[in-house]
Structures are given as C-alpha cells and as structure tokens.
Design a protein around this motif. Structure first.
Motif, short mmCIF file in Angstrom:
data_model
loop_
_atom_site.label_atom_id
_atom_site.label_comp_id
_atom_site.label_asym_id
_atom_site.label_seq_id
_atom_site.Cartn_x
_atom_site.Cartn_y
_atom_site.Cartn_z
N PHE A 149 0.80 -1.21 0.00
CA PHE A 149 0.00 0.00 0.00
C PHE A 149 0.84 1.26 0.00
CE2 PHE A 149 0.29 1.47 4.36
CZ PHE A 149 0.56 0.33 5.10
N ASN A 150 0.22 2.30 -0.44
CA ASN A 150 0.85 3.61 -0.40
C ASN A 150 -0.23 4.68 -0.33
OD1 ASN A 150 -0.03 4.13 -3.13
ND2 ASN A 150 1.65 2.81 -3.78
N ILE A 151 0.21 5.91 -0.19
CA ILE A 151 -0.71 7.02 -0.04
C ILE A 151 -0.72 7.81 -1.34
CG2 ILE A 151 -1.28 8.98 1.43
CD1 ILE A 151 -0.85 6.32 2.88
N PRO B 264 -6.54 13.18 0.33
CA PRO B 264 -5.72 11.98 0.59
C PRO B 264 -6.47 10.68 0.33
CG PRO B 264 -5.57 13.51 2.43
CD PRO B 264 -6.67 14.01 1.54
N SER C 8 -11.27 5.65 7.58
CA SER C 8 -10.51 4.42 7.74
C SER C 8 -9.37 4.55 8.74
CB SER C 8 -9.97 3.96 6.39
OG SER C 8 -9.41 5.04 5.70
N PHE D 116 -6.55 1.78 10.69
CA PHE D 116 -6.07 0.42 10.56
C PHE D 116 -5.24 0.02 11.76
CE2 PHE D 116 -6.88 2.23 6.48
CZ PHE D 116 -7.59 1.25 5.83
N TYR E 242 -1.10 1.26 14.92
CA TYR E 242 -2.35 1.85 14.45
C TYR E 242 -2.00 2.86 13.39
CZ TYR E 242 -3.85 0.05 18.96
OH TYR E 242 -4.09 -0.77 20.03
N PHE E 243 -2.79 2.97 12.34
CA PHE E 243 -2.51 4.06 11.42
C PHE E 243 -3.75 4.55 10.71
CE2 PHE E 243 -2.66 2.02 7.29
CZ PHE E 243 -2.37 0.69 7.56
N ASN E 244 -3.64 5.77 10.25
CA ASN E 244 -4.70 6.34 9.45
C ASN E 244 -4.11 7.39 8.52
OD1 ASN E 244 -4.52 8.81 10.97
ND2 ASN E 244 -5.65 7.75 12.58
N ILE E 245 -4.96 7.91 7.67
CA ILE E 245 -4.52 8.87 6.68
C ILE E 245 -5.00 10.25 7.10
CG2 ILE E 245 -4.51 9.36 4.20
CD1 ILE E 245 -3.69 6.52 5.02
N GLY E 246 -4.18 11.24 6.87
CA GLY E 246 -4.59 12.61 7.21
C GLY E 246 -3.97 13.60 6.26
N LYS E 247 -3.90 14.81 6.72
CA LYS E 247 -3.32 15.87 5.90
C LYS E 247 -2.16 16.52 6.63
CE LYS E 247 -7.68 17.05 3.65
NZ LYS E 247 -8.71 18.08 3.48
N GLY F 217 -1.93 20.38 3.79
CA GLY F 217 -3.11 19.78 3.19
C GLY F 217 -2.80 18.58 2.32
N GLU F 218 -1.53 18.35 2.02
CA GLU F 218 -1.19 17.18 1.21
C GLU F 218 -1.36 15.91 2.06
OE1 GLU F 218 0.50 17.64 -2.41
OE2 GLU F 218 2.41 18.22 -1.51
N PRO F 219 -1.48 14.76 1.39
CA PRO F 219 -1.73 13.53 2.13
C PRO F 219 -0.59 13.16 3.07
CG PRO F 219 -2.17 13.24 -0.21
CD PRO F 219 -1.49 14.55 -0.06
N LEU G 84 0.56 9.82 5.94
CA LEU G 84 0.26 8.59 6.67
C LEU G 84 0.72 8.78 8.10
CD1 LEU G 84 -0.56 5.56 6.75
CD2 LEU G 84 1.82 5.04 6.27
N GLU H 19 0.91 5.14 14.60
CA GLU H 19 1.19 5.09 16.03
C GLU H 19 1.68 3.71 16.39
OE1 GLU H 19 -1.71 6.94 18.95
OE2 GLU H 19 -2.80 7.10 17.08
N TYR I 210 4.01 11.11 1.89
CA TYR I 210 3.26 10.18 1.05
C TYR I 210 3.96 9.86 -0.26
CZ TYR I 210 1.72 13.70 -2.34
OH TYR I 210 1.68 14.63 -3.32
N SER J 63 6.81 6.88 0.40
CA SER J 63 6.61 5.70 1.22
C SER J 63 5.67 4.67 0.59
CB SER J 63 6.08 6.10 2.60
OG SER J 63 5.06 7.05 2.49
N GLN J 64 6.15 3.46 0.56
CA GLN J 64 5.35 2.33 0.11
C GLN J 64 5.52 1.23 1.13
OE1 GLN J 64 5.24 2.15 -4.44
NE2 GLN J 64 7.38 2.04 -3.89
N PHE J 65 4.44 0.55 1.43
CA PHE J 65 4.50 -0.42 2.52
C PHE J 65 4.08 -1.80 2.04
CE2 PHE J 65 3.93 3.77 4.16
CZ PHE J 65 4.86 3.83 5.18
#
Lengths: 236, 236
Positions: A178-180, A198, A226, A228, B177-182, B196-198, B200, B203, B223, B226-228
């Motif tokens: 996954f990625n953003i 995002p 979401s 996770f 734990y993770f989520n997406i934000g800005k 305001g950009e995406p 990840l 925590e 963002y 990073s690729q996971f």
DNA sequence: CAGTGGTCTAGACCACGGC
DNA sequence: CCGTGGTCTAGACCACTGG
C-alpha cells in the motif's frame, strides 16, 4: 471437526473473554493446563503458540503465560495470522456492486496472477459503505480458471465466504502493498471527496493453499473513515 | 548460540537464496530433511513453521514444501513475524535528531505506556531521510524507568539496536495503528510538502518480552516516498 | 496405494525468573 | 532451589495428493 489444539486455544480464548481478563493477567501454568485438558504438553504448547501468533497471549519463560488483549475499537485489522476475516467484522457494512463481468486479463493483472495476458478473469468492482458512508472502492480480478462462476448476488456478500464454503477452495496466504496518494476524478464521485484529497491505495494478491495466485485487487480507502491496526510479535 | 531449529531455518533460507529458488519451487521432503540434518521430524517442522510464518515457504499436505519468495523491492516491510528490523533495511537512510530530552508524560503518553501522568519519559524527535529525501517525522516517548539514559549519538543510529545490545532489553511485541490525514503547518516545513497534502500517520506501542510497554511513538510519513508491504498467512 | 505433511504422545533435559 | 516455559527426541497414527 476441530483439532485438539484448536479446541483448547478456543477454550482459553473464551476463558479470557468470559472472565474479562486484561493485559498482563496470568493464566494457569502449562502443567496445570496439561492436567486440566488431559492432553500432552506439546499439544498445550501448540495451542498457546497459536494464541500467541494471534496476539492473544504472551509467554514468559520462568514466570508464566499472560493475557495480551487490548486493541482499540473501531480499527480495521490488517492482520494476518488472524486469518482472512477482513471482509466481515464488527462493523455495519454494506456493499454496492458496480460491475461483475468476464474480461481478458491486462498485462498488469496477468503479471500479478501469474497467468497469460488475455486469459479470462472475473472483474468485480464494488463500493463499500461503513455505517452508510462510503468507505472504499474495490476492483478485484479473479482467475476464471479457479473461480469459474460469479454473479451479483454472490458478490454482494462476502466473496471469500463463497470461495470457502461454495467452491470449497482453501485459502493460503496473501501479499499486501500500500501507499498514499490523492483522490482522482472518478474516485471523488464515488467516495464523495474532493479531487486531490488523501487516499490510501491498497493492493492485495491472494493465494490458494496450493500456492496459486487467484485474486488481485486494488482498493482505495476514504481517508476520513478508515483506521487500521496491526499486531506484531517478535521472533528473535 | 542458535538453537537447532533456528540454524536449520537459516540454512534452508540460505539454500533458497544461493540457488535462487523462486515462488513454487519444491524443497526436499520432511523425511529427506530429517536425514540430511540428522534431527527429529519435530525439529524440522519447527524450522519450517518459522519459515512459513516469515512468509518464506508454504507447506502442502500430500505434495511437499514450496518456496514463497516474491516481495516487490522498495517497499517498507510493516511486518511482523519478521522481527523488528524495521529500523534498518536495504535502504540508504539518514537521520536528523531534532530533540532528545527528559519530559513529564502527558496524559496521552501515560495512557499508552501504562504509567502515571507526570512520570519521567525520554522524548525524542527525529527526521528521517531516504536517499536524501525527507521520509518521515518520528516522535518517540520512552519510559525512563526502562530506558534510563539516551543521548544524541545513540539516537542518531538505530535506537532498537541500543536497547537490545546496549541495555540488553528483550523486545516482545508491538501494536501499530494508522490512518490517513493531511500535512499540517509544522510538518510541511520538515517534510517539504504543502499544507493539506496527504500524510500517513502511524502510532506504535512497543512492549518488552515481559509485557511492559516502554515506547509509544507517532510517525508521519511523506506520502510521496513511502510504500509499505505486509505478508499474511492464513491460520484456518 | 505410496509418499508427504500434520497431529499427538511421553518423557528427557535445558534456561530463565523469582523467592 | 523450585517452578515455569522452551527444545528436542522417537515413534504411532492420521489425512491429503497424485500417479
């Protein structure tokens, strides 16, 4: 029929739940469990290893076996050892099916499914809602030689349930990448977000227990809805 | 000193690497491995279970043991059974230390570390680069009663290496734990992104083998860089 | 039905924690 | 030193795959 060690693992899990045991609470010793369940030590250990891999307990040489519960509510478990329960869960989820059709595999899909470009696949596009809000867009590709038939009704529920119970396929393992990124034009309409907001993009490849890849899917998550969760255990 | 089953697992991994075996290639049978390594069947099985949990092989009753290599290059492994190697890796990483100081735990930190508000913690803020580009901002909180001393030099390298080899702590498990934000104002400067950009947001809570939480950290990833990656195995 | 992985046992011995 | 988990063995028996 459940195996002994599975039954014991389940029984211990129930014991934790019923007595509302918390992080750090001590469980009976190996020896006690052996007498209680009337099985060999190795069988108990196998059950405990299973629970350890699920993140339910941890074992400490010299002191004992302890509960590892925790887990914040409301997070989607991206794990793992937990089996493939991702589809269901404690959430109120609904699904809108946007497409179910047979297609020829693109080069990208073929590469991930380890088949030839042009081979027949089922293409499925779904929009999933959580508590009525758009959660994610999912585009799945199933190798048709493995999954010969699908339709709207099947796809509206848990596809994996159908694979397991309908087609009697046994699932083996999966790779997740996954990625953003940013929401694009098409996604913005479905997820009710602005272009450029995002997005979490997730790619999954699922394999049968035989090692054969049968499903390649891409999912785009609404970032607002979401969260996770992952549980890890050191194997040093 | 390595245990027998660890040594065997390593040896099999090397065998796979040295012979450049690929996904689906067959390994010797259990029986053959037993005679080859001159150990009991259970020991071989334990080694294979380890490899299976690491995603290196899969076993198929009735047919054999097969290689499960794969893994796209360039992805950060958010796994798991793989131990806690996250810090290092095949990447060219550098670190800029922004803060190393003793602080009183906030309510949030105290709750996650299971200590009292106001207890002493080490607060560490780092900016990490991958191939010279900003990858993430990391804010870590270490329970000072577990990690009594840190300084800039230690923190510039792998902190976990110091914990393991310097302080002789043994790590147990972790919750993520993770989520997406800005991206916010402060982050935008450090990561060289627009507000305001995406982003990840991740925590982490790390626990010692004793079950005691000792590290709570928050990481914000760029963002673009990073690729996971996650590998899962079904435990049905 | 031969070959291969999976479960389970009973027991020896080791390594670590804590009193 | 005792209690507790962890490794390892040798062997019986079961369950699935594939020719």
């Amino acid at each position: 029929m459940l195996l002994k060690y599975q039954e014991i693992a389940e029984s211990i899990e129930n014991h934790i739940r019923d007595n509302a045991l918390k992080q750090g609470d001590k469980l009976p010793s190996l020896e006690q469990l052996v007498t209680e369940y009337k099985v060999s030590k190795s069988t108990i250990r196998k059950a405990l290893e299973l629970l350890e891999s699920k993140g339910a307990v941890y074992q400490l040489r010299g002191s004992g076996i302890f509960v590892r519960s925790l887990k914040r509510p409301g997070y989607i478990d991206l794990g793992f050892s937990r089996g493939f329960k991702k589809d269901l869960g404690e959430f109120e989820m609904t699904t809108e099916v946007l497409a179910v059709e047979v297609r020829a595999a693109s080069a990208e899909v073929a590469a991930n499914l380890n088949i030839e470009t042009g081979d027949a696949i089922y293409y499925i596009k779904r929009l999933r809602f959580i508590y009525g809000k758009p959660l994610c867009i999912e585009e799945s590709h199933y190798d048709k030689s493995v999954v010969p038939y699908m339709n709207k009704e099947i796809v509206k529920d848990s596809i994996f349930y159908y694979l397991r119970n309908g087609l009697k396929l046994s699932l083996g393992f999966s790779d997740t990448y996954f990625n953003i990124g940013k929401i694009n034009e098409a996604e913005s309409k479905l997820l009710k977000l602005e272009v450029g907001e995002p997005a979490l993009r997730l790619e999954n490849i699922f394999f049968l227990a035989t090692g054969q890849a049968f499903n390649y899917s891409k999912t785009t998550y609404n970032y607002e809805e979401s969260q996770f969760f992952i549980q890890a255990t050191s194997t040093d």
